[in-house]
Design a protein around this motif. Structure first.
Motif, PDB file in Angstrom:
ATOM      1  N   ARG A   1       0.791  -1.235   0.000  1.00  0.00           N
ATOM      2  CA  ARG A   1       0.000   0.000   0.000  1.00  0.00           C
ATOM      3  C   ARG A   1       0.821   1.282   0.000  1.00  0.00           C
ATOM      4  NH1 ARG A   1      -1.272   2.478   5.294  1.00  0.00           N
ATOM      5  NH2 ARG A   1      -0.207   1.317   6.941  1.00  0.00           N
ATOM      6  N   VAL A   2       2.137   1.199   0.106  1.00  0.00           N
ATOM      7  CA  VAL A   2       2.922   2.418   0.243  1.00  0.00           C
ATOM      8  C   VAL A   2       2.797   3.321  -0.984  1.00  0.00           C
ATOM      9  CG1 VAL A   2       5.078   1.380  -0.633  1.00  0.00           C
ATOM     10  CG2 VAL A   2       5.170   3.362   0.906  1.00  0.00           C
ATOM     11  N   GLY A   3       2.693   2.745  -2.168  1.00  0.00           N
ATOM     12  CA  GLY A   3       2.551   3.560  -3.366  1.00  0.00           C
ATOM     13  C   GLY A   3       1.272   4.363  -3.364  1.00  0.00           C
ATOM     14  N   TRP A   4       0.208   3.769  -2.835  1.00  0.00           N
ATOM     15  CA  TRP A   4      -1.078   4.468  -2.754  1.00  0.00           C
ATOM     16  C   TRP A   4      -1.000   5.609  -1.749  1.00  0.00           C
ATOM     17  CZ3 TRP A   4      -4.682   4.669   1.371  1.00  0.00           C
ATOM     18  CH2 TRP A   4      -5.932   5.213   1.032  1.00  0.00           C
ATOM     19  N   VAL A   5      -0.321   5.379  -0.644  1.00  0.00           N
ATOM     20  CA  VAL A   5      -0.189   6.410   0.384  1.00  0.00           C
ATOM     21  C   VAL A   5       0.624   7.591  -0.125  1.00  0.00           C
ATOM     22  CG1 VAL A   5       0.857   6.892   2.643  1.00  0.00           C
ATOM     23  CG2 VAL A   5      -0.483   4.810   2.316  1.00  0.00           C
ATOM     24  N   LEU A   6       1.599   7.325  -0.977  1.00  0.00           N
ATOM     25  CA  LEU A   6       2.491   8.374  -1.471  1.00  0.00           C
ATOM     26  C   LEU A   6       2.006   8.960  -2.797  1.00  0.00           C
ATOM     27  CD1 LEU A   6       5.996   6.905  -0.604  1.00  0.00           C
ATOM     28  CD2 LEU A   6       4.860   8.873   0.450  1.00  0.00           C
ATOM     29  N   ARG A   7       0.726   9.156  -2.927  1.00  0.00           N
ATOM     30  CA  ARG A   7       0.209   9.806  -4.136  1.00  0.00           C
ATOM     31  C   ARG A   7       0.648  11.258  -4.201  1.00  0.00           C
ATOM     32  NH1 ARG A   7      -5.956   8.590  -3.396  1.00  0.00           N
ATOM     33  NH2 ARG A   7      -5.272   9.001  -1.248  1.00  0.00           N
ATOM     34  N   LYS A   8       0.973  11.851  -3.041  1.00  0.00           N
ATOM     35  CA  LYS A   8       1.536  13.185  -2.991  1.00  0.00           C
ATOM     36  C   LYS A   8       2.865  13.108  -2.256  1.00  0.00           C
ATOM     37  CE  LYS A   8      -2.897  15.665  -3.025  1.00  0.00           C
ATOM     38  NZ  LYS A   8      -3.746  16.657  -2.312  1.00  0.00           N
ATOM     39  N   PRO A   9       3.824  13.959  -2.634  1.00  0.00           N
ATOM     40  CA  PRO A   9       5.141  13.903  -1.992  1.00  0.00           C
ATOM     41  C   PRO A   9       5.073  14.309  -0.527  1.00  0.00           C
ATOM     42  CG  PRO A   9       4.976  15.848  -3.379  1.00  0.00           C
ATOM     43  CD  PRO A   9       3.755  15.022  -3.657  1.00  0.00           C
ATOM     44  N   VAL A  10       5.994  13.803   0.256  1.00  0.00           N
ATOM     45  CA  VAL A  10       6.075  14.145   1.675  1.00  0.00           C
ATOM     46  C   VAL A  10       7.468  14.675   1.978  1.00  0.00           C
ATOM     47  CG1 VAL A  10       4.353  12.413   2.294  1.00  0.00           C
ATOM     48  CG2 VAL A  10       6.784  11.806   2.363  1.00  0.00           C
ATOM     49  N   ALA A  11       7.573  15.434   3.054  1.00  0.00           N
ATOM     50  CA  ALA A  11       8.874  15.959   3.471  1.00  0.00           C
ATOM     51  C   ALA A  11       9.620  14.957   4.330  1.00  0.00           C
ATOM     52  CB  ALA A  11       8.692  17.270   4.233  1.00  0.00           C
ATOM     53  N   VAL A  12       8.874  14.266   5.216  1.00  0.00           N
ATOM     54  CA  VAL A  12       9.472  13.278   6.118  1.00  0.00           C
ATOM     55  C   VAL A  12       8.564  12.049   6.147  1.00  0.00           C
ATOM     56  CG1 VAL A  12      10.273  12.779   8.462  1.00  0.00           C
ATOM     57  CG2 VAL A  12      10.501  15.102   7.534  1.00  0.00           C
ATOM     58  N   PHE A  13       9.181  10.882   6.037  1.00  0.00           N
ATOM     59  CA  PHE A  13       8.445   9.616   6.038  1.00  0.00           C
ATOM     60  C   PHE A  13       8.966   8.793   7.217  1.00  0.00           C
ATOM     61  CE2 PHE A  13       7.650   5.224   4.861  1.00  0.00           C
ATOM     62  CZ  PHE A  13       6.434   5.250   4.181  1.00  0.00           C
ATOM     63  N   VAL A  14       8.113   8.576   8.214  1.00  0.00           N
ATOM     64  CA  VAL A  14       8.487   7.800   9.404  1.00  0.00           C
ATOM     65  C   VAL A  14       7.954   6.382   9.229  1.00  0.00           C
ATOM     66  CG1 VAL A  14       8.388   7.640  11.914  1.00  0.00           C
ATOM     67  CG2 VAL A  14       8.391   9.899  10.803  1.00  0.00           C
ATOM     68  N   LEU A  15       8.866   5.434   9.108  1.00  0.00           N
ATOM     69  CA  LEU A  15       8.523   4.044   8.814  1.00  0.00           C
ATOM     70  C   LEU A  15       8.550   3.212  10.091  1.00  0.00           C
ATOM     71  CD1 LEU A  15       7.992   1.647   6.945  1.00  0.00           C
ATOM     72  CD2 LEU A  15      10.435   1.657   6.347  1.00  0.00           C
ATOM     73  N   GLU A  16       7.382   2.752  10.506  1.00  0.00           N
ATOM     74  CA  GLU A  16       7.247   1.944  11.725  1.00  0.00           C
ATOM     75  C   GLU A  16       6.528   0.645  11.387  1.00  0.00           C
ATOM     76  OE1 GLU A  16       5.107  -0.032  14.519  1.00  0.00           O
ATOM     77  OE2 GLU A  16       3.920   1.702  13.853  1.00  0.00           O
ATOM     78  N   LEU A  17       7.274  -0.323  10.907  1.00  0.00           N
ATOM     79  CA  LEU A  17       6.699  -1.617  10.581  1.00  0.00           C
ATOM     80  C   LEU A  17       7.686  -2.727  10.950  1.00  0.00           C
ATOM     81  CD1 LEU A  17       4.947  -1.135   7.098  1.00  0.00           C
ATOM     82  CD2 LEU A  17       3.847  -1.594   9.307  1.00  0.00           C
ATOM     83  N   GLY A  18       7.151  -3.930  11.109  1.00  0.00           N
ATOM     84  CA  GLY A  18       7.984  -5.089  11.404  1.00  0.00           C
ATOM     85  C   GLY A  18       7.578  -5.808  12.672  1.00  0.00           C
TER      86      GLY A  18
END
Length: 238
Positions: free
Chosen positions: A104-121
Motif C-alpha cells: 500500500r505504500v505507493g497508494w499512500v504516497l500519491r503526494k510527496p512528503v517531506a518526512v516519512f516515518v517508517l514503523e513496521l515489522g
C-alpha cells in the motif's frame, strides 16, 4: 494540531488477521485490522504545508486510545509548540505487516512528503516471519519512497520483540533495523518503545499497545530524533 487520517479500508484485504475494532488484542495474538474514518477536509492552508507521514501498524494508528492520544498526534502538538510548519498524516493500519505495507505504500504516497516515518515489522516478529522477508519488504518500502518522493527524509523506527521465538531470532530482528538504516543512510530511532515496552503500567492489558501515558513517552522518543530533521531548511522543500 489534528492529524490527517488516511482512509485505509480498501487495504484490509491485504491483512491476515480478521476484522477488528478498538478493543485490545490478546498478548499472544497479532493485531486486529482497523481502519480510521475520514475527518473533515484539510484546510487549504494546512494542505500547503510540507507533510510528515507516519506509516506503520497499530502502534502508529493508536489502537485502544483516542486518535489525539496516539504518538503521531502528540508529535504534531510538539511541532506546533516549536513553531514548525508541518502537516501530520497518520497512515497507521492495525494488523499491518511489512508485506502489507509494501503493497500500500505507493497508494499512500500519491503526494510527496517531506518526512516519512517508517514503523513496521513488529507484526512480522510476532508471527515469526522469516527475517529475510521482513528485510526485503522494508527495503522495498524504502526504495518506493525514494522513487515517489525523492526529497523525503526517511526515519526508520526500530523495534524489538521478546525472545519467544528464540534469542537468536530476537537479536537478529533488532539488528536488521540498524543494518537497513546504515545501508540506506536513514535516520534511526533505535527503539520506538524505549522505556515503554515491557512496562505493565505503560501498556494496555494485551502487553503490546501503549496506554495514553505510554504514547506520551513514545512521542518523546520520536521527537528527540525528528526535531533536528524538521529544523533543517532542506526538510521543508518538496
Amino acid at each position: 494540531m489534528k492529524t490527517v487520517p488516511i482512509l485505509l479500508s480498501c487495504w484490509l484485504l491485504f491483512l491476515v488477521s480478521g476484522c477488528g475494532n478498538n478493543s485490545q488484542s490478546s498478548a499472544d495474538s497479532v493485531e486486529a485490522p482497523e481502519a480510521s474514518a475520514p475527518t473533515a477536509s484539510t484546510p487549504a492552508k494546512a494542505a500547503s504545508k510540507p507533510t510528515v507521514l507516519f506509516f506503520g501498524n497499530s502502534i502508529t494508528a493508536g489502537l485502544g486510545v483516542d486518535p489525539e492520544q496516539a504518538f503521531p498526534a502528540l508529535v504534531g502538538q510538539k511541532i506546533d509548540s516549536a513553531g514548525l510548519g508541518y502537516t501530520i498524516v497518520n497512515a497507521g493500519l492495525s494488523g499491518e505487516t511489512t508485506a502489507g505495507g509494501r503493497s500500500r505504500v505507493g497508494w499512500v504516497l500519491r503526494k510527496p512528503v517531506a518526512v516519512f516515518v517508517l514503523e513496521l515489522g513488529g507484526n512480522d516478529g510476532l508471527r515469526g516471519i522469516p527475517l529475510s522477508d521482513t528485510r526485503r519488504n522494508l527495503q522495498a518500502i524504502i526504495d518506493t519512497v525514494r522513487q515517489l518522493s525523492p526529497q523525503a527524509k526517511i526515519v526508520l523506527a526500530g523495534m524489538q520483540i521478546p525472545p519467544n521465538l528464540g534469542v537468536d531470532y530476537a537479536a537478529q530482528f533488532k539488528q536488521l533495523y540498524g543494518d537497513l538504516a546504515q545501508k540506506n543512510k536513514l535516520t534511526l530511532i533505535p527503539f520506538l518503545l524505549e522505556n515503554v515496552g515491557g512496562i505493565a503500567k505503560l501498556n494496555q492489558r494485551d502487553g503490546i499497545h501503549p496506554t495514553p501515558e505510554g504514547h506520551r513517552l513514545v512521542a518523546r522518543n520520536v521527537w528527540t530524533v525528528l526535531q533536528p530533521l524538521l529544523r533543517e531548511p532542506t526538510a521543508v522543500s518538496q
